[in-house]
Design a protein around this motif. Structure first.
Motif, PDB file in Angstrom:
ATOM      1  N   GLU A 328       2.422  -8.070   3.836  1.00 51.09           N
ATOM      2  CA  GLU A 328       2.353  -6.317   4.021  1.00 51.09           C
ATOM      3  C   GLU A 328       3.259  -4.932   3.074  1.00 51.09           C
ATOM      4  OE1 GLU A 328       4.567  -8.453   7.378  1.00 51.09           O
ATOM      5  OE2 GLU A 328       2.781  -8.280   8.973  1.00 51.09           O
ATOM      6  N   TYR A 329       4.369  -5.448   2.467  1.00 55.67           N
ATOM      7  CA  TYR A 329       4.853  -4.897   1.435  1.00 55.67           C
ATOM      8  C   TYR A 329       3.233  -4.393   0.888  1.00 55.67           C
ATOM      9  CZ  TYR A 329       7.155  -3.556  -2.224  1.00 55.67           C
ATOM     10  OH  TYR A 329       7.697  -2.582  -3.048  1.00 55.67           O
ATOM     11  N   VAL A 330       2.795  -5.067   0.425  1.00 56.15           N
ATOM     12  CA  VAL A 330       1.616  -4.421  -0.593  1.00 56.15           C
ATOM     13  C   VAL A 330       0.742  -3.557   0.898  1.00 56.15           C
ATOM     14  CG1 VAL A 330      -0.270  -4.634  -1.772  1.00 56.15           C
ATOM     15  CG2 VAL A 330       1.798  -6.174  -1.941  1.00 56.15           C
ATOM     16  N   ALA A 331       0.280  -3.575   1.480  1.00 53.29           N
ATOM     17  CA  ALA A 331      -0.346  -3.356   2.920  1.00 53.29           C
ATOM     18  C   ALA A 331       0.347  -1.735   2.976  1.00 53.29           C
ATOM     19  CB  ALA A 331      -0.231  -3.632   4.111  1.00 53.29           C
ATOM     20  N   LYS A 332       1.923  -1.575   3.058  1.00 50.23           N
ATOM     21  CA  LYS A 332       2.708  -0.179   3.470  1.00 50.23           C
ATOM     22  C   LYS A 332       1.921   0.419   2.403  1.00 50.23           C
ATOM     23  CE  LYS A 332       7.439   1.179   4.176  1.00 50.23           C
ATOM     24  NZ  LYS A 332       7.520   1.955   2.776  1.00 50.23           N
ATOM     25  N   LEU A 333       2.090  -0.110   1.764  1.00 48.27           N
ATOM     26  CA  LEU A 333       2.440   1.264   0.361  1.00 48.27           C
ATOM     27  C   LEU A 333       0.416   1.517   0.089  1.00 48.27           C
ATOM     28  CD1 LEU A 333       4.175  -1.339  -2.931  1.00 48.27           C
ATOM     29  CD2 LEU A 333       5.399   1.177  -1.127  1.00 48.27           C
ATOM     30  N   ALA A 420       8.578  -6.498  -8.043  1.00 44.75           N
ATOM     31  CA  ALA A 420       7.755  -5.996  -8.967  1.00 44.75           C
ATOM     32  C   ALA A 420       6.679  -5.923  -9.483  1.00 44.75           C
ATOM     33  CB  ALA A 420       9.064  -6.171 -10.236  1.00 44.75           C
ATOM     34  N   HIS A 421       6.698  -7.104  -9.857  1.00 45.62           N
ATOM     35  CA  HIS A 421       4.630  -7.256  -9.953  1.00 45.62           C
ATOM     36  C   HIS A 421       3.903  -6.289  -8.760  1.00 45.62           C
ATOM     37  CE1 HIS A 421       6.746 -10.802 -12.805  1.00 45.62           C
ATOM     38  NE2 HIS A 421       5.923 -10.509 -12.942  1.00 45.62           N
ATOM     39  N   LEU A 422       3.865  -6.201  -8.235  1.00 45.81           N
ATOM     40  CA  LEU A 422       3.389  -6.398  -6.365  1.00 45.81           C
ATOM     41  C   LEU A 422       3.474  -4.422  -6.865  1.00 45.81           C
ATOM     42  CD1 LEU A 422       4.364  -8.530  -3.526  1.00 45.81           C
ATOM     43  CD2 LEU A 422       2.904  -9.029  -5.128  1.00 45.81           C
ATOM     44  N   ASP A 423       4.484  -3.855  -7.047  1.00 48.60           N
ATOM     45  CA  ASP A 423       4.531  -2.896  -7.478  1.00 48.60           C
ATOM     46  C   ASP A 423       3.834  -1.899  -8.288  1.00 48.60           C
ATOM     47  OD1 ASP A 423       6.180  -2.399  -5.218  1.00 48.60           O
ATOM     48  OD2 ASP A 423       8.625  -2.807  -6.797  1.00 48.60           O
ATOM     49  N   VAL A 424       3.817  -3.144  -9.960  1.00 49.84           N
ATOM     50  CA  VAL A 424       2.280  -2.954 -10.842  1.00 49.84           C
ATOM     51  C   VAL A 424       0.976  -3.016 -10.598  1.00 49.84           C
ATOM     52  CG1 VAL A 424       1.670  -3.360 -12.729  1.00 49.84           C
ATOM     53  CG2 VAL A 424       3.646  -3.304 -12.498  1.00 49.84           C
ATOM     54  N   VAL A 425       0.825  -4.037  -9.219  1.00 50.27           N
ATOM     55  CA  VAL A 425      -0.785  -4.029  -9.075  1.00 50.27           C
ATOM     56  C   VAL A 425      -0.891  -2.335  -8.060  1.00 50.27           C
ATOM     57  CG1 VAL A 425      -1.764  -5.052  -7.240  1.00 50.27           C
ATOM     58  CG2 VAL A 425      -0.927  -6.809  -9.166  1.00 50.27           C
ATOM     59  N   VAL A 426      -0.392  -2.400  -7.166  1.00 54.83           N
ATOM     60  CA  VAL A 426       0.033  -1.107  -6.417  1.00 54.83           C
ATOM     61  C   VAL A 426      -0.332   0.213  -6.674  1.00 54.83           C
ATOM     62  CG1 VAL A 426       0.824   0.394  -4.229  1.00 54.83           C
ATOM     63  CG2 VAL A 426       0.936  -2.042  -4.529  1.00 54.83           C
TER      64      VAL A 426
END
Length: 464
Positions: A328-333, A420-426
């Motif tokens: 859900e964090y990734v989805a928001k971004l 932080a890894h998920l931020d890189v993906v986004v």
């Protein structure tokens, strides 16, 4: 609101990962014939190829590994696993196997043969392949809401029960070898299935005397969505919901490498032993032929021990809240960046709508594979196509099938990557989306095997 839920665990062991340059990645993906499965894991900075067997096991699982009984027959580790699986799932007969496709290989030849069909809310690739290997045909019965990708509808993984009954009448009930309910529905975007839909599907199967099979690799994640989004079950515990979900089916198959939180392992279950003696004997015979003796099913005692702990550990509500919270964090971004995905997010991955990102690239040039390759080149992120490339060719005509969806799946391993890894993906997705119209063509296949081609196929870019 930031929906990221803090990890309900501490990190005890770390594994260094390598960072490569753009030039290195372009060379590596070319050498891999533009097939992400051909890359070495050490050349992938963030590996989201699959959530199957890639999670981090707990200290309790590692402790149980040290007390494993490696006896060939009737080991203590086998008995512990059977007792725990019977307690959680409520089935009389439990058969361990080495992974999910082994369960398919054992069960489907018992239920299916030439002239038969199997119907599912959506078959995943290996399940479809094992249906076709029996000379039967796999038929999808997709719920209409699933096709509305950007519409935030609950339980998009549901079976289209009205269409299911029409299909049974069309093919004739005697020709339907089984109905398979995949929970969560992976090919449809990791979408959950409601208990009311499972029960309705079960009632249809009983009406026509058709075996009802759960493909239950992500049973815990599906139970979480039921507790959260199906009002009747908001006060039920996750174990109670799991027990009820499984009660409506006759059999289940499971890759335990997902919600079993193990690196290898699978299960097959038959709910009522007294009415299925002949079926169980056939399962035992198939297991001995393909998996080894029935009390280890292709697994070591160490694997049996880890699995007996893992199938219960995944039922923890704090773990499941964190697990879905990551997505859900990734989805928001992604919403903020205007990048389309199967909405709402499911339990194990983000399914990016590659057709929306590359509307000019036709299905036979594999837009979801295009995005997967671009993600690797952009940031060393390995993902996979869940679209026409994976779906393959029609088994009767040999023609490329056009998939309902062109998803690039970002499957998140359990308890492995941080915020932080998920931020890189986004950020990588944002960068690719900005230049999407400059990527004019897709890929063609230069060689492919007859079955499950996406694991081995060779591709090349279309430049003319």
């Amino acid at each position: 609101m930031d929906k990221y839920i803090a990890e309900p665990f501490k990190i005890k062991v770390v594994e260094p990962i390598k960072i490569t340059t753009l030039e290195e990645r372009e060379k590596l993906i070319k050498e891999a014939n533009y097939n992400l499965f051909n890359l070495n894991s050490e050349d992938c900075y963030i590996d989201l190829l699959t959530d199957s067997g890639t999670g981090a096991m707990s200290q309790l699982q590692w402790a149980h590994i040290m007390q494993a009984d490696e006896s060939y027959a009737g080991s203590k580790s086998y008995n512990r696993l059977i007792d725990k699986a019977q307690e959680i799932f409520g089935y009389d007969y439990i058969q361990p196997v080495h992974q999910g496709r082994a369960a398919e290989k054992v069960l489907f030849p018992v239920l299916l043969k030439k002239g038969k069909v199997a119907i599912s809310n959506t078959f995943f690739d290996t399940t479809r392949a094992h249906v076709e290997l029996t000379d039967a045909r796999a038929i999808d019965c997709i719920h209409p809401s699933t096709k509305k990708i950007q519409e935030n509808t609950k339980f998009k993984g549901n079976m289209n029960t009205e269409e299911l009954e029409n299909m049974i009448k069309h093919y004739q009930a005697s020709n339907v070898g089984c109905v398979v309910m995949t929970i969560t529905n992976n090919s449809a975007g990791g979408q959950p299935v409601s208990i009311s839909n499972i029960q309705e599907t079960s009632n249809i199967c009983k009406k026509y005397n058709i075996p009802f099979v759960l493909d239950a690799a992500r049973y815990a994640e599906n139970a979480y969505f039921i507790k959260r989004d199906e009002p009747k079950y908001k006060d039920f515990s996750i174990p109670e919901i799991v027990k009820e979900m499984f009660s409506y089916a006759d059999m289940f198959i499971m890759s335990a490498k997902k919600d079993g939180i193990v690196n290898i392992g699978g299960l097959l279950g038959v709910r009522t032993a007294e009415n299925n003696a002949e079926l169980i004997e056939q399962i035992k015979s198939q297991t001995i032929s393909y998996e080894g003796f029935i009390s280890y099913g292709g697994l070591s005692g160490r694997d049996l021990e880890a699995l007996s702990v893992g199938i219960e550990s995944s039922l923890d509500i704090n773990y499941l809240t964190y697990r879905v919270g990551q997505l859900e964090y990734v989805a928001k971004l992604l919403d903020e960046a205007g990048i389309a995905y199967q909405s709402p997010v499911g339990g194990h991955g983000i399914f990016i709508d590659a057709k929306a990102m590359f509307p000019h690239i036709p299905y036979h040039e594999f837009p979801a594979q295009v995005l997967a390759i671009e993600l690797y080149k952009e940031a060393g992120i390995r993902t996979c196509d869940i679209g026409s490339y994976m779906l393959g060719n029609d088994p009767d005509t040999g023609e490329q099938i056009e998939s309902e969806f062109e998803f690039t799946r970002l499957a998140i391993p359990r308890m492995v990557y941080t915020k932080a890894h998920l931020d890189v993906v986004v950020q990588a997705l944002i960068n690719i989306n900005k230049r999407a119209n400059k990527i004019e063509r897709g890929y063609r296949i230069t060689w492919e095997p007859k079955v499950l081609r996406h694991f081995q196929a060779k591709l090349e870019p279309i430049n003319e």
